[in-house]
Structure formats: structure tokens, C-alpha cells
Motif scaffolding. Structure first.
Motif, PDB file in Angstrom:
ATOM      1  N   TYR A 242       0.827  -1.208   0.000  1.00  0.00           N
ATOM      2  CA  TYR A 242       0.000   0.000   0.000  1.00  0.00           C
ATOM      3  C   TYR A 242       0.859   1.255   0.000  1.00  0.00           C
ATOM      4  N   TYR A 243       0.226   2.354  -0.422  1.00  0.00           N
ATOM      5  CA  TYR A 243       0.899   3.656  -0.429  1.00  0.00           C
ATOM      6  C   TYR A 243       0.034   4.674   0.291  1.00  0.00           C
ATOM      7  N   PHE A 244       0.696   5.734   0.746  1.00  0.00           N
ATOM      8  CA  PHE A 244      -0.065   6.825   1.371  1.00  0.00           C
ATOM      9  C   PHE A 244      -0.759   7.651   0.300  1.00  0.00           C
ATOM     10  N   SER A 245      -2.002   7.998   0.564  1.00  0.00           N
ATOM     11  CA  SER A 245      -2.662   8.981  -0.296  1.00  0.00           C
ATOM     12  C   SER A 245      -2.614  10.308   0.452  1.00  0.00           C
ATOM     13  N   ASP A 246      -3.710  11.030   0.537  1.00  0.00           N
ATOM     14  CA  ASP A 246      -3.697  12.321   1.232  1.00  0.00           C
ATOM     15  C   ASP A 246      -3.591  12.134   2.744  1.00  0.00           C
ATOM     16  N   ILE A 247      -2.958  13.121   3.367  1.00  0.00           N
ATOM     17  CA  ILE A 247      -2.944  13.142   4.824  1.00  0.00           C
ATOM     18  C   ILE A 247      -3.663  14.411   5.251  1.00  0.00           C
ATOM     19  N   ILE A 248      -4.727  14.233   5.981  1.00  0.00           N
ATOM     20  CA  ILE A 248      -5.587  15.365   6.322  1.00  0.00           C
ATOM     21  C   ILE A 248      -5.523  15.608   7.821  1.00  0.00           C
ATOM     22  N   TYR A 249      -5.305  16.861   8.190  1.00  0.00           N
ATOM     23  CA  TYR A 249      -5.263  17.209   9.615  1.00  0.00           C
ATOM     24  C   TYR A 249      -6.597  17.800  10.016  1.00  0.00           C
ATOM     25  N   VAL A 250      -7.137  17.342  11.115  1.00  0.00           N
ATOM     26  CA  VAL A 250      -8.419  17.851  11.589  1.00  0.00           C
ATOM     27  C   VAL A 250      -8.253  18.296  13.035  1.00  0.00           C
ATOM     28  N   GLY A 251      -8.740  19.459  13.355  1.00  0.00           N
ATOM     29  CA  GLY A 251      -8.782  19.892  14.756  1.00  0.00           C
ATOM     30  C   GLY A 251      -7.572  20.671  15.224  1.00  0.00           C
ATOM     31  N   ASN A 252      -6.588  20.892  14.359  1.00  0.00           N
ATOM     32  CA  ASN A 252      -5.418  21.638  14.802  1.00  0.00           C
ATOM     33  C   ASN A 252      -5.667  23.138  14.687  1.00  0.00           C
ATOM     34  N   LYS A 253      -5.574  23.819  15.817  1.00  0.00           N
ATOM     35  CA  LYS A 253      -5.774  25.270  15.811  1.00  0.00           C
ATOM     36  C   LYS A 253      -4.450  25.978  16.054  1.00  0.00           C
ATOM     37  N   THR A 254      -3.630  25.415  16.925  1.00  0.00           N
ATOM     38  CA  THR A 254      -2.393  26.078  17.300  1.00  0.00           C
ATOM     39  C   THR A 254      -1.338  25.975  16.204  1.00  0.00           C
ATOM     40  N   TYR A 255      -1.219  24.837  15.604  1.00  0.00           N
ATOM     41  CA  TYR A 255      -0.195  24.635  14.588  1.00  0.00           C
ATOM     42  C   TYR A 255      -0.838  24.411  13.225  1.00  0.00           C
ATOM     43  N   PRO A 256      -0.345  25.105  12.197  1.00  0.00           N
ATOM     44  CA  PRO A 256      -0.883  24.877  10.860  1.00  0.00           C
ATOM     45  C   PRO A 256      -0.494  23.484  10.347  1.00  0.00           C
ATOM     46  N   SER A 257      -1.294  22.990   9.415  1.00  0.00           N
ATOM     47  CA  SER A 257      -1.063  21.635   8.904  1.00  0.00           C
ATOM     48  C   SER A 257       0.339  21.467   8.337  1.00  0.00           C
ATOM     49  N   GLU A 258       0.877  22.529   7.701  1.00  0.00           N
ATOM     50  CA  GLU A 258       2.218  22.394   7.095  1.00  0.00           C
ATOM     51  C   GLU A 258       3.254  22.109   8.186  1.00  0.00           C
ATOM     52  N   ALA A 259       3.095  22.822   9.312  1.00  0.00           N
ATOM     53  CA  ALA A 259       4.057  22.639  10.399  1.00  0.00           C
ATOM     54  C   ALA A 259       3.995  21.201  10.913  1.00  0.00           C
TER      55      ALA A 259
ATOM     56  N   THR B 227      -5.907   6.937   2.553  1.00  0.00           N
ATOM     57  CA  THR B 227      -6.018   8.302   3.038  1.00  0.00           C
ATOM     58  C   THR B 227      -6.029   8.262   4.560  1.00  0.00           C
ATOM     59  N   VAL B 228      -5.190   9.109   5.149  1.00  0.00           N
ATOM     60  CA  VAL B 228      -5.090   9.111   6.610  1.00  0.00           C
ATOM     61  C   VAL B 228      -5.573  10.456   7.149  1.00  0.00           C
ATOM     62  N   GLU B 229      -6.397  10.374   8.154  1.00  0.00           N
ATOM     63  CA  GLU B 229      -6.836  11.597   8.795  1.00  0.00           C
ATOM     64  C   GLU B 229      -6.163  11.652  10.158  1.00  0.00           C
ATOM     65  N   ILE B 230      -5.508  12.767  10.431  1.00  0.00           N
ATOM     66  CA  ILE B 230      -4.894  12.905  11.743  1.00  0.00           C
ATOM     67  C   ILE B 230      -5.789  13.794  12.573  1.00  0.00           C
ATOM     68  N   ARG B 231      -6.451  13.168  13.519  1.00  0.00           N
ATOM     69  CA  ARG B 231      -7.465  13.881  14.300  1.00  0.00           C
ATOM     70  C   ARG B 231      -6.830  14.385  15.580  1.00  0.00           C
ATOM     71  N   ILE B 232      -6.968  15.694  15.761  1.00  0.00           N
ATOM     72  CA  ILE B 232      -6.317  16.318  16.906  1.00  0.00           C
ATOM     73  C   ILE B 232      -7.365  16.970  17.783  1.00  0.00           C
ATOM     74  N   HIS B 233      -7.299  16.616  19.051  1.00  0.00           N
ATOM     75  CA  HIS B 233      -8.135  17.323  20.009  1.00  0.00           C
ATOM     76  C   HIS B 233      -7.160  18.087  20.889  1.00  0.00           C
TER      77      HIS B 233
END
Lengths: 254, 829
Positions: B279-296, B356-362
Motif C-alpha cells: 500500500y501507499y499513502f494517499s492524502d494526509i488530512i489534519y483535523v482539529g489543529n488550531k495552534t499549529y498549521p497543517s504544514e508545520a 487516506t489518513v486523517e490525523i485527528r487532533i483534540h
């Protein structure tokens, strides 16, 4: 002595027990303990065990191994709830823990254990004639913990000139002390040093934060004054307040 | 719970019997007075003891059926003295009941004999087992003991081990048994082949390598014997799956695995694998991050679209790899106060071979520290520890600050370095308490020795305390056995023989005045040497050399450039007084006069190595230093070329520059590489005066600074004899490079032991024209270090010097230095 060695190593259990008791009565506690250790497996769950356990605890107490004495007295008090010696054991357990505790600026696990033990003792034996003594020790132990908390908080204040973050640490540590030990003997000192820390922090702050912190420091002054109108720090605290008010006025004018 | 069940069963039993005897009694909760208890089935116990166990008293009220009886039965079982307890109603008399307890006492163990193994082994096993004299023999105990012995051998690869436990009644005691344990360990079973089926992407060889504990039989293997141990075999199977998942084979699984016995008493392991697809990685989506931008966050994750799917790495970069220095998203949040944050990686979509991986941040709120508490300091006073902590009440929660605190505690040297802080979050108030549990280790060294050297008796008394409390020196109570706890270092050393005596004393207070991290140290010493005629054995005390020295030092911790920096300054003075005593000054001798050495030193250092000074595993340690005297000759208008020795060195003048650096690179927690480079230069202000004969560098050997009269610096270079890489007058320039690989064997408070292997090179030069940084004397070797708090550091190194000593002038026929043995005492390389 050679007789002792013979009994210790080769004697029958009955001989060992007999000799242990003789030595105990002759105040040779260390030797008695060695023998008691030998006989316990046999007497475990026999009626004699009650006596043996008490003597083991007492021997440890007398050779000043207070840590162990506390433990054995506690075990005795729990293990023989109907014993006539239970009250004495419960008291001596707490007392041993107290004696085992080192000076206030070292680890106070033993002090806390002693404090809890005296508390349980006071709850369990409200009519004991050792009650006054227990209460007295309870107070002393609490004082020790308060002193520890106070000195640590004060330590933050003392070292703050080299690390300004410590002013805040001191204020919070004093707050923790005041909430944890209601009616503490250090209340007045804690409130005063809390004011001092708040005062120093405010005056050393950047302009942006200064006014808010001055107000907080003045609240700290009010709190001291409200709780101790005649405080022994009357003069010093008044001076601190004057500093704060003066700075506040300059800031508010500009 | 099982016991509860039995207890209930027994009461029912009672009820049944009850109905037969007295049908009316089985009324719900009827209360009786207990008239008495009788016990049957006793062998060694007395009736009173059993009664004591039950907790029942004659005359007490007893509800039947009821709690009290149930608990009485339970207590009897809990005493672990009885295998069976039955209760009967013996008699009922109006409201008075008489109970009869029918018990079966458990037999007691008298003696155990173990046969079938070596005597020493049997002794060892006897010590380990729970089969001790006096224990009650239950079936459970026999079964667990049997399993214990068996596992002991199967765990070592004796798969066919057999254990048999026989019990025999002991004739001398009423209710005791003797146990005989027969062990037949059989042969150690080796693995002949590990056969993989179904693997295409990874070769069988690679898979066998992934199994780190289960190995095939192979001639010449001595690191790991070939043996089959169930637990490690299971772990190795997981390792295979892990290996696949790291290569993107997320669905890989082991379909079956079996053990096949061969005729020659070896086994084969057959493992059938289903690899699945890559398998390969598709998109990586960040959810819930307010303090740090997704690029960081993505910069930390370091995973891009199209990369081979690697679940293990994804997990490591999201929630950490378990090491304190882990660079991951969760750590980022933890380091900046978000203790309550949660970061999860969830696979949200699988399309063909792309995931596709979602990185869920609380994120939650930042946590503030409320209480910081230190436990376990039985000797060291609170303030000595608290002032070193980098996390304090009111701070935002920060994992890195906690780690820094651990390092600082480790640097004190008073505590065991394994510190596991206890973090207690309070979700409601968004605060956290932190406890630091510590374990004190001793740190005082006492040296007391007498010896014969130089034709005379030499006595030495050395005391070195590193956690002293000088303010308690006059308090009698504080001597337990010494006043300790204030973190001060004090050392005292007296050495005397017929021909000389030296006394030295030094003291360091790490926090002068207790307010600032500013250390003050001072030392004084005094030395007297008398002329000794070796041929006659006569000592002439009128011919002597007296040296008095003193120094004061101030060290200041800096906040800038960062708080690992330190600036130290030192003022030292030394005076030499000669009375008809031939004292070597450079290449000449001076008999009478007085020489003075007054110098000022300043050193800037940065030490981030840690966690302890004994076995640092990370960080680095640098320093640059300058030591100088006043340039007298530039002002006093004396013609130095014609001066007498005594006049020329009346006030010594020189300057010294030094630079040192050490880096620690950890490979694993126990394996660390130390890289070091250092050099020094001794210069003069005035060519007429020339380089001073004092303060010179002496390179070579173990590097132990023996007591020296001329302020020399001893630089170790293993593989060569002590000081022999420098000329007899000493060098004015030196440099040295080292690579040392260290492996920690144990790191306990009682002793730290590590082994080391090194290569090093260095040299000493008499002047600049000779200086050639590439002409180095090289060596390599092995060694061991043992640090015990009471003795300090002890060590031995075996080193091979590849080059010849300078006295051969690089002649091609010169013998190389060869093997040298170095003993290291009380000093660290």
C-alpha cells in the motif's frame, strides 16, 4: 553468648522462644529479635503469636529501628483487633513513624504516615487517655509539613532574582499551601511573602503587564490585611503597598 | 471470588443439615446466641486457634444464615491452613446454638529434595521455588511448582523436560510431608530449519533475520544459541508482521505456523505467510489543529503522498516512539502545554492501493503546573533539588522541561539517574501535578592508606564529600555520620612520609548565598619536601622546598546564548620557596630563591551532556579557556637575557589557551559513542623570557594527574607510557582526538559499570615550528569502568600504541609503543 549461639542455631523452637523472652525481659532486644525471627514460622497462627508480635514490635522500637517498629505495631493493631494491647500498639505505631521521620527538608513520607496513623488513632480511640498526647503530636507533624511547604514556596521567592519565572511559582506555591493547610500556622508569613512575590513580580514586569500585576499585588496586600489586621509585617507591607500605589498612579497618568 | 462461592456452598450445606435437625430454624434471618463452637478433624491446631480464626465469640448474637458465619468460613479458608471446612449445627437450645466446625488441615511441607540436576543447580532451584519449609501444601502449589520447574527448562530450549513431584508423609511430624522433585531435562532441542512459505516480497533470509531470538542451528554462532522458546518465538512472529507492515504490506499475516520434530531430535519451524498487497499513502488530512498549521505538522510527520505505507512509522511520528527525545506530533503538543491533547491517526479511505489518513487532533486547553513535589530525598535538602528543577508551579506543562529537570537532578550526582516522574493531570481544572521520585545514592569517598614508597612509609588520608553541609559542621545531631544535604563539595587530603608532606583542602558551594546559581570554590594547599640522600638514608630538613598555594573560583550559570552555558573565573597563587634544594626548572637546577605564580583564568563552557556525569548518553560538553599572568617583563625594564634563574622566574609570566569538546551520540540506550577533541597552547609575552618551564603539557599514559610541583597539565593518551610523548621539559602545544564507544553493563545506584573500546591520537610539541596537527601518535584499545559511590571511579584499559615514542625521532626502525595497561582511579576520561 556461646549458649545464645547454640540456642540460636541448634535449639528447639521452645528453647528459642523461652530464651527470646528472657532476653527481651533483660532488655537485650537485638539478640531477642534474632530469636523471634526464628520462632515465628512455627508459632504463626498459634495463640502465642500475639505476644510474640508485640514483643517484636517493641524490640524494634527499643533498638530505635522506628521504621520497622511502626510497621510491626501497625500490623499488630490490625491483626489483633480484640487484643488488650491494641490501643497501645496503634499509638506506638503512629509514634514510631513520627520518630522515623527525618528533618522537615527531607522526604516526609514517614511524617504523612504518622499523621494518618494519629488521625486513625484519634478516630478509633476517642476516650483514650493518650488522646492529649496524640493530638499534640498530630499538631507537631502538621506543623512540620506546613513548614516544608512554606520553605519550598519561599525558596522559589528567594531564587527569583536569578529566574523571574520563580515569582509566579512562589505565588502559586503559597496559594497551594494556603488551600492545602487551612488554618496553617504559616498563614500570616505565607500571605506576606505572597505579597512580596506579587510586588516584585509586578514592578519587574514589562509595561504591558505591569498594571494588571500591580492590581493583583494590591489584592494580595488586602488579603493579608483582612486576615491579619495587626500583622507583624505591618510596616513592611505598608511600604510595599505604597510602592505599588505610587507606580500605579504613574502608570495611570501616562 | 472462587472462595466466596465455596463459602456460600458451605452455608447451603449447613442449611440442609439444619432442616433435618431443626426444621424450624430455617427462617430467614433468625437470630441466635452462639453457645459454643467445637472443632473436629484437628491434627496440630488447637480448638482455640480455629476459633480465633473464625472471629466468632461465645455469647455473641448470630443471624442464621447470615454474614458472620459466611465470613467466619471465609476467614478459615483465607488462613490457608485448611483444605476443607464444613459447618454443622451441633445443638440448638431455644435461642442458643452450638456450631461444629469440621476441618481438614492442610499438610505442611517439611523437606524438599530435587534430583535429576546438578547439586549446585538443585540448590539454586530450591532457593527460588516457593516450596519452603512450613508452607501448606495445596494442589495449586504443587501444580504451579511443577509448571515453574518445567518452564525453567523449556525456556532454555529443553523442550522435552519432564518434572515429577512426589509427596511422602513425614514420619517425624503429625501432619507434614516431604516432597521429592524429579527433573529430567532431556536434551536441548535445536532448530534445524526455519521454513517460510508464501513469501515473495521478502526473502526467507530477511525474514529469518527479523526473528531476533529464534535462530537456526548454525555452526560458529556464539552470540545467540539456537533454541526454541515459546514466548520469544511468538514475539518474533510479530516482528515478521512488523517488518512487512513497515514495507507497506499492511495486510500481511501469518496463516499458520507449526513445529515439526525431526528424527535427530531437532525441530523445524514452518511458517506460512500471506503477504497481501503493498500500500501507499494517499492524502494526509489534519483535523482539529488550531495552534499549529497543517504544514508545520506535516514537517514533523515527514510523510508525503505516494510514499510506501508504513503503519509503524506513522504511529511513531504521530504518538511517539517511546524515547524521551521523540520528534512527533503528540510530543509537540505536550512540549507546549497541551497535556490534555489527543492525537490519533485514522485511516479514512482505502482506494486500490492508496490509503487516506486523517490525523485527528483534540487540542484541549493548555495545562498549568500546580504542584511540583520531590520524594525520596533522605539526605539531600529540598532546596538543593528544587532550585535545579526546570518545571515549576505556574509553568505551562512541558515535557521537555521535565526532561531537563531530570538531567539537572542527574548532574547533581546525588541520585540514581533512573527517574520516572509521575504526572498527575487534573482534567477538570486543567492543571497537573508532577512528582519526582528520587533514590539517593551515597557520594562520599574516604581514602585511607599506608604504603611503602621511595624508601619510606607514606600515609594518606583523603576525604571527599560531595553533598556536605558546612553550616551544620558544629551541630552534633547532624553527624549521621556526617553533616550532609546542602550539596556542597568538600575534600581534604593529607599525605605524609619522612621526606615530604602535603596538605590540601578544597570547598565548593554551588549556590553562593542560595539566591543565584553562582558557585564559589576555594582551595589551599601546602607542601614540604626535604632533601633525602638515597645512599645514606639521611634526611636533611634544612634543605627543603616549600610550596604554598591557594585559589578562589567563581562560576556563573548563564542564560545566554542558552542556559547550558557557564562562565567560570579563577584566581590562583602559588609560591615556591627553596632552601638549598635542587629544584628542576626547565633544563636547569635552582637551589635557592622564591618563585611566584599568580594567575587569572577564565573559562566559557557549555555542558548539555546527561543524564549523569558518570555515563552520559547524549548532549555535548565544550569549553574554551584562557589562563594568564600579568606580563611583568613588559613593564619592569629588566634585561631578561642576563638574569639569574631565580630572578627570571621570580614572578612567572605566561598565557595559556585551551579548547575542549566532547560529543555523546547514543546508538541505543546503552551504547554510546563519545567523540572528543582538545588542544592547548602555552605562550609567552616576551621572547626574551621564553616559554615558562612551569605549567607545561605532558602527554601520554593514563592521564592521572599525580601530585606535581610545577603546575603541569597531564594529558592522557592510552597506549603510551605516562608523559612520554612530551619532551622532558614538557610541551607547549598539544592536541588530542578520541573516539570511544561505550556500552553500559549496569547502571544501578550501587554501581555503574561500562565497557569501552577506543581509538585515539594526539601529540605534544615543544614549539610552534614543530607543530604539525597531522603528526599524531595513534592508539586503540579496550577497557572497563566501574563507578561505585564509595570508591569513585575504578578502571582498567588495555591499549596498543601504534607509533614509537618521540625519543626515537621517528626512525623507521624504532619499536612501536605496543601494548600498555593503564589503571584509572578516581578520574574520568
Amino acid at each position: 553468648c556461646s549458649h545464645y549461639q547454640k540456642v540460636l542455631n541448634k535449639g528447639t523452637v521452645e528453647e528459642q522462644y523461652k530464651m527470646a523472652e528472657e532476653l527481651y525481659n533483660a532488655k537485650k532486644y537485638s539478640k531477642a529479635l534474632d530469636l523471634f525471627v526464628k520462632v515465628t514460622p512455627t508459632y504463626r497462627s498459634k495463640p502465642q503469636m500475639e505476644r510474640i508480635e508485640f514483643m517484636i514490635a517493641q524490640s524494634n522500637f527499643n533498638i530505635k529501628d522506628y521504621d520497622l517498629a511502626g510497621y510491626y505495631f501497625e500490623r499488630f493493631a490490625e491483626g489483633y483487633p480484640k487484643s488488650s494491647k491494641r490501643e497501645e500498639a496503634a499509638f506506638l505505631s503512629a509514634y514510631s513513624y513520627m520518630l522515623a521521620a527525618p528533618r522537615y527538608n527531607l522526604d516526609q513520607t514517614e511524617t504523612r504516615r504518622a499523621l494518618n496513623s494519629f488521625q486513625s488513632f484519634i478516630d478509633a480511640f476517642p476516650n483514650s487517655n493518650r488522646l492529649d498526647e496524640a493530638n499534640k503530636y498530630y499538631k507537631e507533624l502538621r506543623y512540620k509539613l506546613e513548614k516544608k511547604a512554606f520553605e519550598i514556596a519561599k525558596g522559589y521567592y528567594t531564587t527569583a532574582p536569578s529566574d523571574p519565572g520563580n515569582y509566579k511559582a512562589a505565588i502559586i506555591a503559597f496559594d497551594n499551601l494556603l488551600t492545602e493547610y487551612l488554618g496553617s500556622e504559616f498563614k500570616e508569613d505565607a500571605l506576606f511573602y505572597r505579597l512580596k512575590a506579587a510586588h516584585d513580580l509586578a514592578l519587574k514586569s514589562v509595561q504591558r503587564k505591569k498594571l494588571d500585576r500591580i492590581k493583583e499585588a494590591i489584592l494580595a496586600y488586602d488579603k493579608l490585611k483582612r486576615n491579619f489586621p495587626e500583622t507583624k509585617y505591618l510596616e513592611e507591607s505598608a511600604k510595599l503597598l505604597a510602592d505599588l500605589q505610587k507606580e500605579q498612579q504613574t502608570l495611570e497618568k501616562s | 471470588r472462587a472462595q466466596d462461592a465455596t463459602a456460600v456452598k458451605k452455608t447451603t450445606n449447613l442449611a440442609l443439615k439444619d432442616t433435618i435437625l431443626t426444621p424450624l430454624a430455617y427462617e430467614r434471618g433468625k437470630e441466635y446466641t452462639l453457645g459454643g463452637i467445637s472443632v473436629t478433624g484437628l491434627k496440630i491446631f488447637s480448638e482455640e486457634t480455629v476459633m480465633l480464626y473464625t472471629g466468632l465469640r461465645k455469647g455473641q448474637l448470630l443471624r442464621l444464615p447470615g454474614d458472620k458465619l459466611t465470613s467466619a468460613i471465609k476467614k478459615l479458608y483465607e488462613s490457608k491452613q485448611f483444605s476443607d471446612v464444613d459447618v454443622y449445627l451441633a445443638k440448638i437450645d431455644n435461642n442458643v446454638i452450638y456450631l461444629q466446625f469440621d476441618v481438614v488441615e492442610l499438610p505442611k511441607l517439611n523437606e524438599v529434595t530435587i534430583s535429576g540436576v546438578k547439586k549446585s543447580k538443585a540448590k539454586e532451584l530450591k532457593k527460588e521455588t516457593e516450596l519452603k519449609k512450613g508452607v501448606m501444601i495445596t494442589d495449586n502449589l504443587l501444580v504451579t511448582s511443577n509448571n515453574y520447574f518445567k518452564k525453567k527448562y523449556t525456556d532454555k530450549g529443553f523442550l522435552k523436560a519432564k518434572v515429577n513431584i512426589d509427596s511422602k508423609k513425614d514420619t517425624s511430624d503429625l501432619n507434614a510431608v516431604n516432597l521429592s522433585v524429579y527433573i529430567d531435562k532431556g536434551n536441548r532441542i535445536k532448530i534445524k530449519d526455519i521454513i517460510f512459505k508464501g513469501n515473495k516480497a521478502l526473502s526467507s533470509k530477511k525474514l529469518r533475520k527479523a526473528m531476533s531470538n529464534t535462530k537456526e542451528r548454525f555452526f560458529g554462532r556464539f552470540w545467540k544459541a539456537s533454541k526454541y522458546i515459546e514466548d520469544s518465538y511468538r514475539a518474533d512472529l510479530e516482528a515478521i508482521i512488523e517488518k512487512y507492515s513497515r514495507m507497506g504490506y499492511r495486510d500481511a499475516r501469518i496463516i499458520s505456523d507449526k513445529m515439526i520434530w525431526n528424527e535427530d531430535n531437532t525441530i523445524n519451524l514452518e511458517i506460512v505467510i500471506e503477504e497481501g498487497r503493498q500500500y501507499y499513502f494517499s492524502d494526509i488530512i489534519y483535523v482539529g489543529n488550531k495552534t499549529y498549521p497543517s504544514e508545520a505538522l506535516n514537517r514533523i510527520l515527514k510523510i508525503g503522498k505516494g510514499d510506501i505505507y508504513n503503519g509503524a512509522v506513522l504511529k511513531e511520528r504521530v504518538s511517539g516512539d517511546g524515547t524521551p527525545t521523540s520528534d512527533d506530533i503528540q510530543s509537540l503538543y505536550h512540549n507546549t502545554g497541551y497535556l490534555f491533547s489527543r492525537v490519533n491517526a485514522v485511516e479514512t479511505k482505502v482506494e486500490n492501493d492508496s490509503i487516506t489518513v486523517e490525523i485527528r487532533i483534540h487540542e484541549d486547553e493548555q495545562a498549568t503546573i500546580k504542584n511540583v513535589t520531590v520524594y525520596g530525598n533522605d539526605k539531600t535538602n529540598d532546596h538543593v533539588i528544587y532550585r535545579e528543577l526546570r518545571i515549576k508551579p505556574g509553568d505551562l506543562f512541558s515535557r521537555s522541561a521535565i526532561l531537563r529537570s531530570i538531567r539537572e537532578i542527574g548532574q547533581l550526582g546525588f541520585f540514581d539517574a533512573q527517574i520516572a516522574p509521575d504526572i498527575k493531570p487534573d482534567w477538570q481544572n486543567k492543571t497537573a501535578d508532577i512528582d519526582f521520585p528520587l533514590l539517593e545514592k551515597g557520594g562520599s569517598q574516604i581514602e585511607l592508606q599506608g604504603g611503602y614508597g621511595g624508601g619510606a612509609f607514606i600515609g594518606t588520608l583523603g576525604l571527599s564529600f560531595n553533598n556536605f553541609s558546612i553550616k551544620n559542621i558544629f551541630k552534633k545531631d547532624a553527624y549521621k555520620p556526617l553533616p550532609t544535604g546542602d550539596g556542597q563539595a568538600l575534600s581534604l587530603r593529607l599525605q605524609a612520609s619522612r621526606t615530604y608532606s602535603t596538605y590540601s583542602f578544597s570547598f565548593t558551594e554551588p549556590w553562593l548565598g542560595g539566591k543565584k546559581p553562582q558557585s564559589l570554590s576555594f582551595s589551599i594547599y601546602n607542601s614540604n619536601q626535604y632533601q633525602y640522600d638515597y645512599t645514606t638514608g639521611v634526611i636533611d630538613r634544612d634543605q627543603n622546598l616549600k610550596i604554598i598555594g591557594a585559589s578562589v573560583g567563581l562560576g556563573k550559570r548563564l542564560q545566554w546564548p542558552d542556559d547550558y552555558f557557564m562562565l567560570s573565573q579563577q584566581l590562583s597563587y602559588q609560591s615556591f620557596n627553596l632552601n638549598n634544594y635542587g629544584f628542576r626548572v626547565g633544563s636547569e637546577f635552582l637551589d635557592n630563591g622564591s618563585l611566584n605564580n599568580l594567575s587569572y583564568g577564565i573559562t566559557l563552557s557549555r555542558n548539555s551532556s546527561g543524564p549523569t556525569p558518570i555515563f552520559p548518553t547524549s548532549g555535548s560538553d565544550f569549553s574554551v579557556g584562557l589562563k594568564l599572568t600579568f606580563p611583568y617583563s613588559l613593564f619592569n625594564n629588566k634585561d631578561y637575557s642576563s638574569l639569574e634563574l631565580a630572578e627570571k622566574y621570580k614572578w612567572m609570566e605566561y598565557y595559556k589557551i585551551s579548547a575542549k569538546g566532547k560529543w555523546y551520540t547514543p546508538f541505543t540506550e546503552k551504547l554510546v559513542l563519545m567523540t572528543s577533541a582538545e588542544g592547548g597552547y602555552l605562550g609567552s609575552y616576551n621572547s626574551e623570557v621564553g616559554a615558562t618551564p612551569f605549567e607545561r603539557y605532558f602527554v601520554g599514559g593514563d592521564g592521572l594527574a599525580a601530585y606535581q610541583l610545577d603546575g603541569r597539565e597531564t594529558i592522557g593518551l592510552r597506549g603510551y607510557e605516562n608523559n612520554r610523548l612530551s619532551s622532558t621539559e614538557g610541551g607547549t602545544i598539544y592536541n588530542k582526538f578520541q573516539l570511544e564507544l561505550r556500552y553500559s553493563i549496569t547502571d544501578k545506584p550501587t554501581a555503574s559499570i561500562y565497557t569501552l573500546g577506543f581509538i585515539e591520537a594526539g601529540n605534544s610539541y615543544d614549539n610552534f615550528s614543530e607543530y604539525n596537527p597531522f603528526q599524531l601518535k595513534r592508539s586503540a584499545g579496550l577497557g572497563i569502568r566501574i563507578f561505585m559511590p564509595a570508591f569513585g571511579l575504578l578502571g582498567i584499559d588495555f591499549a596498543h600504541g601504534f607509533d614509537s615514542l618521540p625519543l626515537y625521532n621517528n626512525s623507521p626502525t624504532a619499536p612501536k609503543s605496543g601494548w600498555q595497561t593503564h589503571f584509572i582511579i578516581g578520574r574520568q576520561f
